[in-house]
Design a protein around this motif. Structure first.
Motif, PDB file in Angstrom:
ATOM      1  N   MET A   1      33.151  28.874   9.706  1.00 57.09           N
ATOM      2  CA  MET A   1      31.869  28.969  10.388  1.00 57.09           C
ATOM      3  C   MET A   1      31.825  27.903  11.481  1.00 57.09           C
ATOM      4  SD  MET A   1      28.014  28.685   8.810  1.00 57.09           S
ATOM      5  CE  MET A   1      28.255  30.094   7.756  1.00 57.09           C
ATOM      6  N   SER A   2      31.352  28.296  12.662  1.00 55.20           N
ATOM      7  CA  SER A   2      31.286  27.371  13.787  1.00 55.20           C
ATOM      8  C   SER A   2      30.096  26.423  13.654  1.00 55.20           C
ATOM      9  CB  SER A   2      31.169  28.150  15.103  1.00 55.20           C
ATOM     10  OG  SER A   2      29.876  28.706  15.220  1.00 55.20           O
ATOM     11  N   ILE A   3      30.126  25.375  14.456  1.00 52.65           N
ATOM     12  CA  ILE A   3      29.014  24.421  14.492  1.00 52.65           C
ATOM     13  C   ILE A   3      27.722  25.146  14.866  1.00 52.65           C
ATOM     14  CG2 ILE A   3      28.075  22.409  15.718  1.00 52.65           C
ATOM     15  CD1 ILE A   3      31.006  21.441  16.024  1.00 52.65           C
ATOM     16  N   SER A   4      27.801  26.006  15.875  1.00 52.89           N
ATOM     17  CA  SER A   4      26.614  26.742  16.321  1.00 52.89           C
ATOM     18  C   SER A   4      26.051  27.631  15.218  1.00 52.89           C
ATOM     19  CB  SER A   4      26.945  27.603  17.546  1.00 52.89           C
ATOM     20  OG  SER A   4      27.276  26.799  18.639  1.00 52.89           O
ATOM     21  N   GLU A   5      26.932  28.275  14.464  1.00 50.81           N
ATOM     22  CA  GLU A   5      26.469  29.124  13.367  1.00 50.81           C
ATOM     23  C   GLU A   5      25.818  28.289  12.275  1.00 50.81           C
ATOM     24  OE1 GLU A   5      29.613  32.829  13.636  1.00 50.81           O
ATOM     25  OE2 GLU A   5      30.236  30.990  12.618  1.00 50.81           O
ATOM     26  N   GLU A   6      26.429  27.150  11.946  1.00 60.01           N
ATOM     27  CA  GLU A   6      25.832  26.272  10.935  1.00 60.01           C
ATOM     28  C   GLU A   6      24.439  25.826  11.360  1.00 60.01           C
ATOM     29  OE1 GLU A   6      28.442  22.973  10.176  1.00 60.01           O
ATOM     30  OE2 GLU A   6      30.063  24.277   9.486  1.00 60.01           O
ATOM     31  N   ARG A   7      24.316  25.449  12.618  1.00 63.08           N
ATOM     32  CA  ARG A   7      23.023  24.978  13.118  1.00 63.08           C
ATOM     33  C   ARG A   7      21.995  26.101  13.161  1.00 63.08           C
ATOM     34  NH1 ARG A   7      25.190  21.042  17.999  1.00 63.08           N
ATOM     35  NH2 ARG A   7      26.146  19.492  16.631  1.00 63.08           N
ATOM     36  N   GLN A   8      22.419  27.283  13.569  1.00 58.37           N
ATOM     37  CA  GLN A   8      21.476  28.408  13.597  1.00 58.37           C
ATOM     38  C   GLN A   8      21.047  28.805  12.186  1.00 58.37           C
ATOM     39  OE1 GLN A   8      21.815  31.452  16.824  1.00 58.37           O
ATOM     40  NE2 GLN A   8      23.922  30.639  16.937  1.00 58.37           N
TER      41      GLN A   8
ATOM     42  N   VAL B   1      12.886  25.837  23.108  1.00 58.78           N
ATOM     43  CA  VAL B   1      13.975  25.195  23.845  1.00 58.78           C
ATOM     44  C   VAL B   1      14.567  24.062  22.996  1.00 58.78           C
ATOM     45  CG1 VAL B   1      14.558  23.829  25.889  1.00 58.78           C
ATOM     46  CG2 VAL B   1      13.174  25.895  26.121  1.00 58.78           C
ATOM     47  N   ALA B   2      13.734  23.300  22.303  1.00 57.45           N
ATOM     48  CA  ALA B   2      14.237  22.235  21.432  1.00 57.45           C
ATOM     49  C   ALA B   2      15.151  22.812  20.349  1.00 57.45           C
ATOM     50  CB  ALA B   2      13.079  21.463  20.804  1.00 57.45           C
ATOM     51  N   LEU B   3      14.807  23.976  19.830  1.00 58.50           N
ATOM     52  CA  LEU B   3      15.670  24.635  18.839  1.00 58.50           C
ATOM     53  C   LEU B   3      16.996  25.056  19.467  1.00 58.50           C
ATOM     54  CD1 LEU B   3      13.027  26.822  16.961  1.00 58.50           C
ATOM     55  CD2 LEU B   3      14.168  24.765  16.094  1.00 58.50           C
ATOM     56  N   LEU B   4      16.932  25.592  20.680  1.00 55.75           N
ATOM     57  CA  LEU B   4      18.168  25.954  21.379  1.00 55.75           C
ATOM     58  C   LEU B   4      19.061  24.733  21.578  1.00 55.75           C
ATOM     59  CD1 LEU B   4      16.826  28.382  24.127  1.00 55.75           C
ATOM     60  CD2 LEU B   4      18.272  28.989  22.173  1.00 55.75           C
ATOM     61  N   LEU B   5      18.458  23.611  21.940  1.00 57.48           N
ATOM     62  CA  LEU B   5      19.246  22.407  22.168  1.00 57.48           C
ATOM     63  C   LEU B   5      19.868  21.894  20.873  1.00 57.48           C
ATOM     64  CD1 LEU B   5      17.210  20.471  24.876  1.00 57.48           C
ATOM     65  CD2 LEU B   5      18.905  22.304  25.125  1.00 57.48           C
ATOM     66  N   ARG B   6      19.202  22.118  19.750  1.00 61.09           N
ATOM     67  CA  ARG B   6      19.804  21.765  18.462  1.00 61.09           C
ATOM     68  C   ARG B   6      21.127  22.517  18.283  1.00 61.09           C
ATOM     69  NH1 ARG B   6      15.508  22.360  13.555  1.00 61.09           N
ATOM     70  NH2 ARG B   6      13.794  21.155  14.444  1.00 61.09           N
ATOM     71  N   VAL B   7      21.145  23.763  18.714  1.00 60.60           N
ATOM     72  CA  VAL B   7      22.347  24.586  18.572  1.00 60.60           C
ATOM     73  C   VAL B   7      23.445  24.112  19.516  1.00 60.60           C
ATOM     74  CG1 VAL B   7      23.294  26.921  18.826  1.00 60.60           C
ATOM     75  CG2 VAL B   7      21.035  26.604  17.790  1.00 60.60           C
ATOM     76  N   PHE B   8      23.103  23.838  20.772  1.00 63.00           N
ATOM     77  CA  PHE B   8      24.111  23.576  21.800  1.00 63.00           C
ATOM     78  C   PHE B   8      24.555  22.114  21.921  1.00 63.00           C
ATOM     79  CE2 PHE B   8      22.274  27.547  23.687  1.00 63.00           C
ATOM     80  CZ  PHE B   8      23.438  28.292  23.639  1.00 63.00           C
ATOM     81  N   ASN B   9      23.707  21.158  21.603  1.00 61.01           N
ATOM     82  CA  ASN B   9      24.036  19.750  21.851  1.00 61.01           C
ATOM     83  C   ASN B   9      25.286  19.292  21.110  1.00 61.01           C
ATOM     84  OD1 ASN B   9      22.211  18.937  23.778  1.00 61.01           O
ATOM     85  ND2 ASN B   9      20.687  18.240  22.302  1.00 61.01           N
ATOM     86  N   GLY B  10      26.061  18.447  21.800  1.00 61.99           N
ATOM     87  CA  GLY B  10      27.225  17.833  21.190  1.00 61.99           C
ATOM     88  C   GLY B  10      28.454  18.719  21.109  1.00 61.99           C
ATOM     89  N   GLN B  11      28.456  19.817  21.857  1.00 63.46           N
ATOM     90  CA  GLN B  11      29.577  20.742  21.799  1.00 63.46           C
ATOM     91  C   GLN B  11      30.312  20.803  23.133  1.00 63.46           C
ATOM     92  OE1 GLN B  11      29.298  24.213  19.246  1.00 63.46           O
ATOM     93  NE2 GLN B  11      27.071  23.937  19.322  1.00 63.46           N
ATOM     94  N   SER B  12      31.527  21.310  23.072  1.00 61.13           N
ATOM     95  CA  SER B  12      32.354  21.475  24.268  1.00 61.13           C
ATOM     96  C   SER B  12      31.937  22.740  25.020  1.00 61.13           C
ATOM     97  CB  SER B  12      33.827  21.597  23.872  1.00 61.13           C
ATOM     98  OG  SER B  12      34.048  22.833  23.194  1.00 61.13           O
ATOM     99  N   TYR B  13      32.439  22.841  26.239  1.00 63.55           N
ATOM    100  CA  TYR B  13      32.178  24.044  27.031  1.00 63.55           C
ATOM    101  C   TYR B  13      32.635  25.296  26.276  1.00 63.55           C
ATOM    102  CZ  TYR B  13      33.171  27.840  30.195  1.00 63.55           C
ATOM    103  OH  TYR B  13      33.258  29.087  30.744  1.00 63.55           O
TER     104      TYR B  13
ATOM    105  N   GLN C   1      32.953  25.846  23.100  1.00 68.63           N
ATOM    106  CA  GLN C   1      32.054  26.141  21.973  1.00 68.63           C
ATOM    107  C   GLN C   1      30.739  26.732  22.479  1.00 68.63           C
ATOM    108  OE1 GLN C   1      32.327  22.100  20.538  1.00 68.63           O
ATOM    109  NE2 GLN C   1      33.228  22.798  18.600  1.00 68.63           N
ATOM    110  N   ILE C   2      30.203  26.150  23.535  1.00 69.37           N
ATOM    111  CA  ILE C   2      28.933  26.641  24.093  1.00 69.37           C
ATOM    112  C   ILE C   2      29.112  28.047  24.638  1.00 69.37           C
ATOM    113  CG2 ILE C   2      27.279  26.294  25.987  1.00 69.37           C
ATOM    114  CD1 ILE C   2      27.673  23.234  25.476  1.00 69.37           C
ATOM    115  N   ALA C   3      30.193  28.265  25.391  1.00 70.42           N
ATOM    116  CA  ALA C   3      30.442  29.586  25.980  1.00 70.42           C
ATOM    117  C   ALA C   3      30.591  30.662  24.914  1.00 70.42           C
ATOM    118  CB  ALA C   3      31.693  29.533  26.861  1.00 70.42           C
ATOM    119  N   GLY C   4      31.140  30.298  23.757  1.00 73.24           N
ATOM    120  CA  GLY C   4      31.355  31.268  22.688  1.00 73.24           C
ATOM    121  C   GLY C   4      30.175  31.466  21.757  1.00 73.24           C
ATOM    122  N   THR C   5      29.083  30.788  22.012  1.00 72.00           N
ATOM    123  CA  THR C   5      27.920  30.867  21.123  1.00 72.00           C
ATOM    124  C   THR C   5      27.028  32.051  21.486  1.00 72.00           C
ATOM    125  OG1 THR C   5      27.891  28.495  20.722  1.00 72.00           O
ATOM    126  CG2 THR C   5      25.817  29.676  20.372  1.00 72.00           C
TER     127      THR C   5
END
Length: 138
Positions: A1-8, A83-95, A97-101
């Motif tokens: 599971m990716s970081i983005s999936e864990e956060r979502q 937007v704050a929830l979206l940033l929880r998902v995206f923050n601290g990740q590489s391009y 990871q972000i592109a694949g989310t």
């Protein structure tokens, strides 16, 4: 599971105790109220996201390890919270990871079906801007 999936999945779990939409909206507003506002120097036209009915400013910073962190502010509390929830998902990740989310928490929490078309378009514009900005700085 990716970081983005864990956060979502954590966001979905966070919203699961709320039985009605007023409770969910109140929670989103509380999240929006608790964010740190941007400075006047950051609330400039270059940071304003096009395509949002509400005003949303986004600031992107890249660290030495190639991870991105975002800060944002909206002039409406509901959008500020989403937007704050979206940033929880995206923050601290590489391009990469972000592109694949793919954002699915809005649908899974039922929030997507309770947003107006203009707000939905604005949220899409925020996501597209995050991906575009990181791609440009990738």
């Amino acid at each position: 599971m990716s970081i983005s999936e864990e956060r979502q999945n954590a966001i979905i779990e966070e919203f699961s105790p709320f039985d009605d939409w007023m409770e969910r909206y109140e929670h989103i507003i509380a999240i929006g109220s608790s964010t740190t506002p941007l400075s006047e120097k950051e609330r400039i036209p270059e940071n304003l996201i096009e395509g949002c009915q509400s005003k949303v400013w986004l600031v992107c910073e890249k660290d030495n390890e190639g991870r991105y962190n975002f800060r944002a502010e909206s002039n409406t509390l509901i959008i500020n919270g989403i937007v704050a929830l979206l940033l929880r998902v995206f923050n601290g990740q590489s391009y990469e990871q972000i592109a694949g989310t793919e954002i699915y928490f809005l649908k899974e929490t039922g929030l997507a079906s309770h947003l107006s078309e203009t707000r939905t378009n604005g949220i899409k514009a925020v996501i597209e801007t995050i991906k575009r900005v990181t791609g440009r700085n990738g």
